[in-house]
Design a protein around this motif. Structure first.
Motif, PDB file in Angstrom:
ATOM      1  N   VAL A 122     -43.512 -20.319  23.287  1.00 25.92           N
ATOM      2  CA  VAL A 122     -43.635 -20.804  21.925  1.00 25.92           C
ATOM      3  C   VAL A 122     -43.177 -22.266  21.816  1.00 25.92           C
ATOM      4  CG1 VAL A 122     -41.366 -20.138  20.996  1.00 25.92           C
ATOM      5  CG2 VAL A 122     -43.387 -20.063  19.525  1.00 25.92           C
ATOM      6  N   GLN A 123     -42.212 -22.658  22.636  1.00 23.22           N
ATOM      7  CA  GLN A 123     -41.777 -24.055  22.618  1.00 23.22           C
ATOM      8  C   GLN A 123     -42.888 -24.988  23.105  1.00 23.22           C
ATOM      9  OE1 GLN A 123     -38.190 -23.971  24.926  1.00 23.22           O
ATOM     10  NE2 GLN A 123     -37.006 -23.002  23.294  1.00 23.22           N
ATOM     11  N   HIS A 124     -43.623 -24.560  24.119  1.00 23.15           N
ATOM     12  CA  HIS A 124     -44.705 -25.412  24.602  1.00 23.15           C
ATOM     13  C   HIS A 124     -45.798 -25.528  23.530  1.00 23.15           C
ATOM     14  CE1 HIS A 124     -46.957 -27.463  27.831  1.00 23.15           C
ATOM     15  NE2 HIS A 124     -48.019 -26.990  27.193  1.00 23.15           N
ATOM     16  N   LEU A 125     -46.140 -24.403  22.898  1.00 21.92           N
ATOM     17  CA  LEU A 125     -47.186 -24.431  21.878  1.00 21.92           C
ATOM     18  C   LEU A 125     -46.810 -25.310  20.695  1.00 21.92           C
ATOM     19  CD1 LEU A 125     -48.312 -20.685  21.747  1.00 21.92           C
ATOM     20  CD2 LEU A 125     -49.712 -22.619  22.457  1.00 21.92           C
ATOM     21  N   THR A 126     -45.533 -25.285  20.310  1.00 27.44           N
ATOM     22  CA  THR A 126     -45.130 -25.980  19.091  1.00 27.44           C
ATOM     23  C   THR A 126     -44.564 -27.375  19.354  1.00 27.44           C
ATOM     24  OG1 THR A 126     -42.971 -24.864  19.153  1.00 27.44           O
ATOM     25  CG2 THR A 126     -44.728 -23.838  17.869  1.00 27.44           C
ATOM     26  N   ASP A 127     -43.611 -27.477  20.275  1.00 25.55           N
ATOM     27  CA  ASP A 127     -42.986 -28.782  20.536  1.00 25.55           C
ATOM     28  C   ASP A 127     -43.895 -29.718  21.316  1.00 25.55           C
ATOM     29  OD1 ASP A 127     -40.700 -27.965  19.245  1.00 25.55           O
ATOM     30  OD2 ASP A 127     -39.616 -27.432  21.065  1.00 25.55           O
ATOM     31  N   HIS A 128     -44.577 -29.176  22.301  1.00 24.05           N
ATOM     32  CA  HIS A 128     -45.399 -30.029  23.179  1.00 24.05           C
ATOM     33  C   HIS A 128     -46.797 -30.247  22.607  1.00 24.05           C
ATOM     34  CE1 HIS A 128     -46.506 -31.899  27.022  1.00 24.05           C
ATOM     35  NE2 HIS A 128     -47.660 -31.262  26.901  1.00 24.05           N
ATOM     36  N   ILE A 129     -47.479 -29.146  22.218  1.00 23.04           N
ATOM     37  CA  ILE A 129     -48.862 -29.260  21.726  1.00 23.04           C
ATOM     38  C   ILE A 129     -48.884 -29.523  20.221  1.00 23.04           C
ATOM     39  CG2 ILE A 129     -51.032 -28.022  21.393  1.00 23.04           C
ATOM     40  CD1 ILE A 129     -50.509 -26.600  24.048  1.00 23.04           C
ATOM     41  N   GLY A 130     -48.143 -28.743  19.447  1.00 21.98           N
ATOM     42  CA  GLY A 130     -48.075 -28.963  18.010  1.00 21.98           C
ATOM     43  C   GLY A 130     -49.238 -28.344  17.253  1.00 21.98           C
ATOM     44  N   PRO A 131     -49.683 -28.990  16.149  1.00 18.37           N
ATOM     45  CA  PRO A 131     -50.740 -28.410  15.307  1.00 18.37           C
ATOM     46  C   PRO A 131     -51.992 -28.091  16.117  1.00 18.37           C
ATOM     47  CG  PRO A 131     -49.765 -30.314  14.226  1.00 18.37           C
ATOM     48  CD  PRO A 131     -49.219 -30.291  15.622  1.00 18.37           C
ATOM     49  N   ARG A 132     -52.632 -26.954  15.757  1.00 18.92           N
ATOM     50  CA  ARG A 132     -53.782 -26.483  16.534  1.00 18.92           C
ATOM     51  C   ARG A 132     -54.938 -26.134  15.588  1.00 18.92           C
ATOM     52  NH1 ARG A 132     -49.187 -24.220  17.892  1.00 18.92           N
ATOM     53  NH2 ARG A 132     -49.685 -22.256  16.823  1.00 18.92           N
ATOM     54  N   LEU A 133     -55.368 -27.128  14.827  1.00 21.92           N
ATOM     55  CA  LEU A 133     -56.533 -26.920  13.976  1.00 21.92           C
ATOM     56  C   LEU A 133     -57.739 -26.629  14.862  1.00 21.92           C
ATOM     57  CD1 LEU A 133     -57.338 -27.149  10.908  1.00 21.92           C
ATOM     58  CD2 LEU A 133     -58.220 -29.412  11.489  1.00 21.92           C
ATOM     59  N   THR A 134     -58.547 -25.670  14.467  1.00 21.09           N
ATOM     60  CA  THR A 134     -59.684 -25.267  15.295  1.00 21.09           C
ATOM     61  C   THR A 134     -60.552 -26.470  15.664  1.00 21.09           C
ATOM     62  OG1 THR A 134     -59.702 -23.086  14.252  1.00 21.09           O
ATOM     63  CG2 THR A 134     -61.695 -23.751  15.420  1.00 21.09           C
ATOM     64  N   ASN A 135     -60.843 -26.584  16.945  1.00 22.73           N
ATOM     65  CA  ASN A 135     -61.670 -27.638  17.551  1.00 22.73           C
ATOM     66  C   ASN A 135     -61.003 -29.013  17.575  1.00 22.73           C
ATOM     67  OD1 ASN A 135     -63.593 -25.701  18.038  1.00 22.73           O
ATOM     68  ND2 ASN A 135     -65.291 -26.858  17.176  1.00 22.73           N
ATOM     69  N   SER A 136     -59.731 -29.085  17.227  1.00 22.08           N
ATOM     70  CA  SER A 136     -58.996 -30.349  17.339  1.00 22.08           C
ATOM     71  C   SER A 136     -58.523 -30.543  18.772  1.00 22.08           C
ATOM     72  CB  SER A 136     -57.788 -30.341  16.408  1.00 22.08           C
ATOM     73  OG  SER A 136     -56.805 -29.414  16.880  1.00 22.08           O
ATOM     74  N   PRO A 137     -58.108 -31.748  19.150  1.00 26.00           N
ATOM     75  CA  PRO A 137     -57.547 -31.946  20.489  1.00 26.00           C
ATOM     76  C   PRO A 137     -56.358 -31.031  20.765  1.00 26.00           C
ATOM     77  CG  PRO A 137     -58.084 -34.065  19.504  1.00 26.00           C
ATOM     78  CD  PRO A 137     -58.270 -33.047  18.426  1.00 26.00           C
ATOM     79  N   GLY A 138     -55.533 -30.767  19.753  1.00 26.54           N
ATOM     80  CA  GLY A 138     -54.406 -29.861  19.947  1.00 26.54           C
ATOM     81  C   GLY A 138     -54.858 -28.454  20.293  1.00 26.54           C
ATOM     82  N   MET A 139     -55.888 -27.966  19.613  1.00 26.60           N
ATOM     83  CA  MET A 139     -56.400 -26.630  19.905  1.00 26.60           C
ATOM     84  C   MET A 139     -57.041 -26.593  21.287  1.00 26.60           C
ATOM     85  SD  MET A 139     -56.533 -23.553  18.908  1.00 26.60           S
ATOM     86  CE  MET A 139     -57.488 -22.023  18.870  1.00 26.60           C
ATOM     87  N   ARG A 140     -57.744 -27.649  21.666  1.00 22.75           N
ATOM     88  CA  ARG A 140     -58.334 -27.679  23.007  1.00 22.75           C
ATOM     89  C   ARG A 140     -57.239 -27.624  24.077  1.00 22.75           C
ATOM     90  NH1 ARG A 140     -63.053 -25.906  21.382  1.00 22.75           N
ATOM     91  NH2 ARG A 140     -64.510 -27.485  20.627  1.00 22.75           N
TER      92      ARG A 140
END
Length: 496
Positions: free
Chosen positions: A44-62
């Protein structure tokens, strides 16, 4: 601690449901691996601290799609892959700012509305309060909006929040959830929702034609919370006028000043970007293979996409981390289930459960579309559960149960059976070894309020029971007006 009850449920559905029993030695192995070698917080730390927001089809989600897929493969799961479905444009925020520059400088709490265009650098313009919620309101403001930032929400009086944003549920709170909910059949509801969605495009066209430089909405919540939700993500649907959501307290101040005298001047800068390299969104799928030659399987899933106002921790990084930890623990234990155990991380949930709906239509069942009805975007989701007849896919009888996690953080304290009374005694037996950990609630009702350590008021979106139910719950074979209790949990069971 929050993983234990979910892991028990996932592990135990691997044998025939009618003959289900709790293997206490396997429970002990699950607890040992989960408590002594846990990776759930690292996930969960990697998903939130490292990647952050994950709007569908955004660079974060990719980035999240690639990272979670690699983790499943590294842990040794089989058949790990992406499954694509038509979605639309990607979008992300590089930076944004909003401030009142007159009658005095004040920084405003605001966020760009998802899938709205960037401003042309920093723009400064007077505001105009022009509440519009229906097309008939346009005429009132025709000729009055040129060069203005248009505040389209009717400001209210507001109040100081009386409830905390985070609250532990009591035992009495949990007990109240065990109530059967009579299904409601309202086929016209989808048409009403589609009209509201169509209104957003009509408002944008009106503002553009009138020469507005931007528009602003008021946050639905006090406490300086903003959400930034927007739904015009399809190709060809993009709005023309930049939009921001302003915190309720700031929005009301601007409206009061405008009523008292000269309109305040606001400076906005939205540096946002569209991504059109791939209009497909992707679910992430991975299996622990079973021995049953029929291909029967059970599933555990959570949506991985989020909105952009936060790092997607509560909605739904917590659920993703628990599902992934379940996969890791069971794989590390070397379990050899009869049924395949499939793990799914959904995309497009925040835009209308689109990822899970795509999986259902590809693998389980499809519903006849209304002639001339929408085939893309959020409008495609509206009314899906009320469409008949249902056409079974070859894999319809292979899915025995689906467990979903999407109701916030905290340890697992129970499960919703989605009005499926037949599985209530089974789930109570499964949860018995975990009662001392606080996991002791089996609620027959449909989900819509969490059975977790806490309830939440998310900064990413308001709660809505119609949108928090998994699409898996909509593949029964009886109309929504007819209660249906089956001998297997084919509807979504929400473990939280």
């Amino acid at each position: 601690m929050r993983t234990a009850a979910a892991l028990a449920a996932i592990a135990l559905v691997a044998s025939p449901l009618a003959a289900q029993s709790v293997d206490r030695s396997e429970v002990g192995r699950i607890l040992d691996e989960g408590f002594n070698r846990s990776e759930v917080m690292l996930t969960v730390q990697h998903l939130t601290d490292h990647i952050g927001p994950r709007l569908t089809n955004s660079p974060g989600m990719r980035a999240a799609e690639d990272w979670t897929l690699s983790k499943f493969r590294d842990w040794g799961l089989r058949n790990a892959h992406k499954e694509g479905f038509d979605f639309g444009r990607g979008w992300w925020i590089e930076r944004s700012s909003a401030r009142m520059v007159s009658p005095r400088p004040i920084m405003l709490t605001a966020i760009p509305i998802a899938w709205t265009p960037a401003t042309a650098g920093k723009i400064s313009a007077p505001i105009v309060v022009a509440p519009m919620s229906e097309e008939r309101h346009f005429e009132r403001y025709r000729g009055k909006l040129a060069g203005k930032i248009v505040m389209v929400t009717l400001p209210n009086d507001g109040s100081e929040p009386t409830d905390p944003a985070f609250r532990r549920l009591t035992g009495d709170d949990l007990a109240k959830l065990d109530v059967y909910e009579q299904p409601k059949y309202d086929p016209e509801a989808s048409d009403r929702r589609i009209k509201r969605l169509e209104y957003a495009s009509k408002l944008d066209a009106f503002l553009k034609a009138e020469g507005a430089v931007a528009y602003a909405t008021m946050s639905a919540r006090d406490g300086k919370l903003v959400h930034g939700t927007g739904y015009l993500f399809g190709a060809g649907e993009t709005q023309q006028v930049p939009g921001v959501e302003i915190a309720a307290e700031d929005y009301r101040r601007l409206a009061r000043l405008a009523k008292q005298g000269a309109a305040p001047v606001v400076e906005l800068e939205n540096v946002v970007h569209f991504v059109d390299t791939d209009t497909q969104a992707y679910n992430i799928i991975a299996d622990i293979p079973g021995s049953d030659p029929s291909g029967a399987y059970v599933m555990a899933g959570a949506h991985m996409d989020s909105w952009v106002a936060g790092d997607g921790a509560v909605d739904n990084g917590a659920g993703v981390a628990m599902v992934m930890e379940a996969a890791r623990i069971l794989q590390a234990m070397g379990v050899k289930p009869k049924r395949t155990i499939r793990f799914a991380l959904w995309a497009g949930e925040e835009q209308g459960l689109l990822g899970s709906m795509a999986y259902v239509e590809q693998h389980i069942a499809s519903r006849q579309r209304k002639p001339g009805g929408p085939t893309t975007g959020l409008a495609r989701f509206y009314g899906w559960a009320n469409r008949w007849p249902i056409a079974h896919q070859p894999g319809y009888d292979k899915l025995a149960a689906y467990f979903n996690l999407d109701n916030g953080s905290g340890k697992v304290r129970g499960i919703y059976t989605e009005n499926n009374g037949a599985v209530v005694p089974i789930f109570r037996d499964w949860f018995a070894p975990f009662n001392s950990l606080g996991a002791n609630t089996v609620a027959i009702r449909k989900t819509g309020a969490p059975i977790t350590s806490s309830s939440r008021r998310s900064a990413s979106r308001p709660s809505s029971s119609s949108r928090t139910r998994s699409i898996m719950a909509a593949v029964s074979t009886t109309p929504a007006s007819t209660p249906s209790i089956t001998s297997r949990p084919t509807t979504c069971a929400r473990a939280q």
